[in-house]
Write a protein that holds these residues in place. Structure first.
Motif, PDB file in Angstrom:
ATOM      1  N   GLU A   1      42.564  50.732  36.988  1.00 45.20           N
ATOM      2  CA  GLU A   1      41.168  51.132  36.775  1.00 45.20           C
ATOM      3  C   GLU A   1      40.521  50.480  35.562  1.00 45.20           C
ATOM      4  O   GLU A   1      39.284  50.457  35.446  1.00 45.20           O
ATOM      5  CB  GLU A   1      41.075  52.661  36.646  1.00 45.20           C
ATOM      6  CG  GLU A   1      41.634  53.248  35.346  1.00 45.20           C
ATOM      7  CD  GLU A   1      43.158  53.373  35.341  1.00 45.20           C
ATOM      8  OE1 GLU A   1      43.709  53.750  34.292  1.00 45.20           O
ATOM      9  OE2 GLU A   1      43.786  53.105  36.392  1.00 45.20           O
TER      10      GLU A   1
ATOM     11  N   PHE B   1      42.921  39.747  48.899  1.00 42.96           N
ATOM     12  CA  PHE B   1      41.789  40.592  48.515  1.00 42.96           C
ATOM     13  C   PHE B   1      40.713  39.691  47.930  1.00 42.96           C
ATOM     14  O   PHE B   1      41.039  38.705  47.241  1.00 42.96           O
ATOM     15  CB  PHE B   1      42.185  41.609  47.432  1.00 42.96           C
ATOM     16  CG  PHE B   1      43.091  42.716  47.887  1.00 42.96           C
ATOM     17  CD1 PHE B   1      42.591  43.968  48.208  1.00 42.96           C
ATOM     18  CD2 PHE B   1      44.466  42.520  47.971  1.00 42.96           C
ATOM     19  CE1 PHE B   1      43.428  44.998  48.610  1.00 42.96           C
ATOM     20  CE2 PHE B   1      45.317  43.538  48.365  1.00 42.96           C
ATOM     21  CZ  PHE B   1      44.799  44.788  48.687  1.00 42.96           C
TER      22      PHE B   1
ATOM     23  N   CYS C   1      36.520  40.718  43.829  1.00 41.09           N
ATOM     24  CA  CYS C   1      35.786  41.938  43.469  1.00 41.09           C
ATOM     25  C   CYS C   1      36.608  43.195  43.730  1.00 41.09           C
ATOM     26  O   CYS C   1      36.274  44.276  43.247  1.00 41.09           O
ATOM     27  CB  CYS C   1      34.451  42.008  44.200  1.00 41.09           C
ATOM     28  SG  CYS C   1      34.598  42.028  46.000  1.00 41.09           S
ATOM     29  N   GLN C   2      37.708  43.059  44.501  1.00 41.50           N
ATOM     30  CA  GLN C   2      38.591  44.191  44.767  1.00 41.50           C
ATOM     31  C   GLN C   2      39.908  44.069  43.995  1.00 41.50           C
ATOM     32  O   GLN C   2      40.963  44.482  44.450  1.00 41.50           O
ATOM     33  CB  GLN C   2      38.879  44.299  46.268  1.00 41.50           C
ATOM     34  CG  GLN C   2      37.666  44.649  47.101  1.00 41.50           C
ATOM     35  CD  GLN C   2      37.980  44.751  48.583  1.00 41.50           C
ATOM     36  OE1 GLN C   2      39.139  44.768  48.988  1.00 41.50           O
ATOM     37  NE2 GLN C   2      36.950  44.814  49.403  1.00 41.50           N
ATOM     38  N   VAL C   3      39.828  43.509  42.792  1.00 46.37           N
ATOM     39  CA  VAL C   3      41.032  43.284  42.000  1.00 46.37           C
ATOM     40  C   VAL C   3      41.739  44.596  41.652  1.00 46.37           C
ATOM     41  O   VAL C   3      42.973  44.642  41.583  1.00 46.37           O
ATOM     42  CB  VAL C   3      40.696  42.490  40.720  1.00 46.37           C
ATOM     43  CG1 VAL C   3      39.730  43.247  39.830  1.00 46.37           C
ATOM     44  CG2 VAL C   3      41.964  42.107  39.962  1.00 46.37           C
ATOM     45  N   ARG C   4      41.002  45.662  41.451  1.00 43.54           N
ATOM     46  CA  ARG C   4      41.644  46.949  41.152  1.00 43.54           C
ATOM     47  C   ARG C   4      42.505  47.404  42.329  1.00 43.54           C
ATOM     48  O   ARG C   4      43.644  47.859  42.138  1.00 43.54           O
ATOM     49  CB  ARG C   4      40.585  48.011  40.842  1.00 43.54           C
ATOM     50  CG  ARG C   4      39.834  47.800  39.538  1.00 43.54           C
ATOM     51  CD  ARG C   4      38.830  48.909  39.325  1.00 43.54           C
ATOM     52  NE  ARG C   4      38.102  48.753  38.069  1.00 43.54           N
ATOM     53  CZ  ARG C   4      37.142  49.561  37.658  1.00 43.54           C
ATOM     54  NH1 ARG C   4      36.795  50.608  38.415  1.00 43.54           N
ATOM     55  NH2 ARG C   4      36.527  49.351  36.503  1.00 43.54           N
ATOM     56  N   GLU C   5      41.953  47.297  43.532  1.00 46.48           N
ATOM     57  CA  GLU C   5      42.708  47.689  44.719  1.00 46.48           C
ATOM     58  C   GLU C   5      43.940  46.799  44.892  1.00 46.48           C
ATOM     59  O   GLU C   5      45.009  47.278  45.292  1.00 46.48           O
ATOM     60  CB  GLU C   5      41.815  47.588  45.956  1.00 46.48           C
ATOM     61  CG  GLU C   5      40.690  48.614  46.023  1.00 46.48           C
ATOM     62  CD  GLU C   5      39.433  48.185  45.278  1.00 46.48           C
ATOM     63  OE1 GLU C   5      38.377  48.796  45.517  1.00 46.48           O
ATOM     64  OE2 GLU C   5      39.515  47.248  44.454  1.00 46.48           O
ATOM     65  N   ALA C   6      43.802  45.521  44.582  1.00 49.36           N
ATOM     66  CA  ALA C   6      44.927  44.597  44.711  1.00 49.36           C
ATOM     67  C   ALA C   6      46.049  44.964  43.739  1.00 49.36           C
ATOM     68  O   ALA C   6      47.228  44.973  44.105  1.00 49.36           O
ATOM     69  CB  ALA C   6      44.455  43.175  44.465  1.00 49.36           C
TER      70      ALA C   6
ATOM     71  N   GLU D   1      46.574  47.887  42.384  1.00 50.79           N
ATOM     72  CA  GLU D   1      47.137  49.172  42.795  1.00 50.79           C
ATOM     73  C   GLU D   1      48.114  48.980  43.955  1.00 50.79           C
ATOM     74  O   GLU D   1      49.185  49.606  43.991  1.00 50.79           O
ATOM     75  CB  GLU D   1      46.017  50.132  43.203  1.00 50.79           C
ATOM     76  CG  GLU D   1      46.524  51.518  43.564  1.00 50.79           C
ATOM     77  CD  GLU D   1      45.399  52.498  43.861  1.00 50.79           C
ATOM     78  OE1 GLU D   1      45.684  53.711  43.959  1.00 50.79           O
ATOM     79  OE2 GLU D   1      44.250  52.061  44.010  1.00 50.79           O
TER      80      GLU D   1
ATOM     81  N   LEU E   1      44.387  37.008  45.260  1.00 50.13           N
ATOM     82  CA  LEU E   1      42.950  37.220  45.092  1.00 50.13           C
ATOM     83  C   LEU E   1      42.222  35.949  45.493  1.00 50.13           C
ATOM     84  O   LEU E   1      42.583  34.859  45.049  1.00 50.13           O
ATOM     85  CB  LEU E   1      42.629  37.560  43.636  1.00 50.13           C
ATOM     86  CG  LEU E   1      43.254  38.813  43.035  1.00 50.13           C
ATOM     87  CD1 LEU E   1      42.940  38.887  41.542  1.00 50.13           C
ATOM     88  CD2 LEU E   1      42.725  40.053  43.745  1.00 50.13           C
TER      89      LEU E   1
END
Length: 370
Positions: free
Chosen positions: A41, A344, A347-352, A354, A367
């Motif tokens: 996060e 991913f 922009c979805q680096v947090r999801e990646a 996690e 990414l």
């Protein structure tokens, strides 16, 4: 013909405007930054992050894909806090595949627009999670046309780590026996393929889901550590053991199957056997001092018995132009591949992160930059 001259002037002016706009765009860019240490996060995608001027021998690479390595997760969480906290926000990332956007003086190996891939040294301050990354020309090589950017970005950091161990340390040669502990991971799978390419006989331990992959990579034997007793399943003695897991149990197994004068190499340092001589170069000490908190005392490990039978090495990735060239050749020929499990958008680096941290995706995660 005045109109021809005018048209030529307009073309020149247009080219200059485009060139100026491109140069301005490369002065700042989008980047994933770590403003403070913590979980996924804390990662932020920021615009307008400055791009430093190139130094001699450096190359500016327009990123198309970067892979996520365990080191990225650890640095985000605070690995090396005493060193990196004063310079936050930090851009993390080691692997990259993209195109050459600019070159510094003396960086004559590449041309603008050329597709390249490579990896930064573990101690690099400015990472690759950014539209424009900076690497030395020795950290890059032409991307094989047979690979996508996502596929290429998954290879260099892991493969160079394995290369350093097998070629730089053990100096493997045709006909030798190599054991890879943890052959299902990126470094382990790279090691299997590099050792096979060198003409070695390779055995590897891995989980059930990786058995077919390891055998397809050329290993003569794949040992399922979840279903078999590894020590009894490993037969004979080995010239080199690369332990990508590095816990006491795997270390014990690896050391016990070494031939006299063999090399045990680990990615993680635990308490080595007194039967081993520990090789710990100054650059390794400086690296650990640089990137790690110094609460772990490495020097206790240097007190070992004079009854030497084998060598104990702590190994890590290091830029190697020769190794990277061979990795490029083998990957282009389809003899060195790291499968990409999931991609991913950046922009979805947090999801990646996690997904990797919670092991929701077992394989390599990449990414992609639009």
């Amino acid at each position: 013909m005045w109109w021809r001259a005018a048209r030529a002037r307009r073309r020149i002016a247009g080219a200059r405007t485009a060139s100026t706009a491109a140069a301005a765009a490369e002065k700042s860019c989008r980047a994933v930054v770590v403003p403070r240490f913590g979980g996924p996060e804390v990662l932020e995608v920021r615009q307008g992050v400055p791009v430093p001027d190139l130094k001699p021998g450096q190359v500016l690479v327009r990123a198309r894909a970067v892979s996520i390595n365990p080191l990225d997760l650890r640095m985000r969480s605070g690995y090396g806090r005493s060193i990196f906290e004063p310079i936050l926000p930090l851009i993390i990332g080691r692997d990259i595949s993209g195109e050459v956007a600019a070159t510094g003086t003396s960086a004559s190996l590449f041309t603008i627009g050329q597709e390249v891939f490579g990896a930064l040294h573990p101690t690099a301050i400015r990472g690759t999670y950014t539209d424009y990354a900076i690497l030395s020309q020795d950290e890059l090589t032409p991307k094989p046309s047979t690979l996508t950017h996502a596929e290429a970005s998954a290879i260099p950091f892991a493969a160079l780590t394995a290369w350093r161990a097998l070629y730089g340390t053990a100096r493997i040669s045709e006909g030798q026996r190599v054991l890879v502990i943890g052959g299902g991971g990126a470094v382990g799978l790279s090691a299997v393929q590099l050792a096979v390419a060198a003409g070695c006989s390779v055995s590897a331990t891995c989980g059930t889901q990786s058995i077919e992959q390891v055998l397809s990579a050329g290993a003569e034997k794949a040992i399922d550590y979840t279903a078999e007793d590894t020590e009894s399943a490993v037969k004979g003695k080995f010239d080199a053991v690369l332990d990508t897991i590095g816990v006491p149990e795997t270390e014990r197994v690896g050391i016990n199957v070494l031939r006299r004068g063999g090399h045990y190499m680990t990615l993680q340092i635990s308490a080595p056997s007194s039967r081993l001589t520990i090789f710990y170069f100054m650059d390794a000490i400086l690296y650990r001092s640089y990137i790690c908190d110094l609460s772990y005392c490495v020097f206790e490990m240097l007190s070992c018995s004079s009854n030497v039978t084998s060598d104990y090495w702590w190994t890590y990735m290091r830029a190697d132009a020769e190794g990277l060239h061979e990795i490029q050749r083998l990957s282009g020929a389809g003899k060195l591949q790291i499968p990409v499990e999931k991609t991913f958008p950046v922009c979805q680096v947090r999801e990646a992160h996690e997904a990797k941290e919670k092991r929701l995706v077992p394989g390599k995660v990449v990414l992609e930059f639009d």
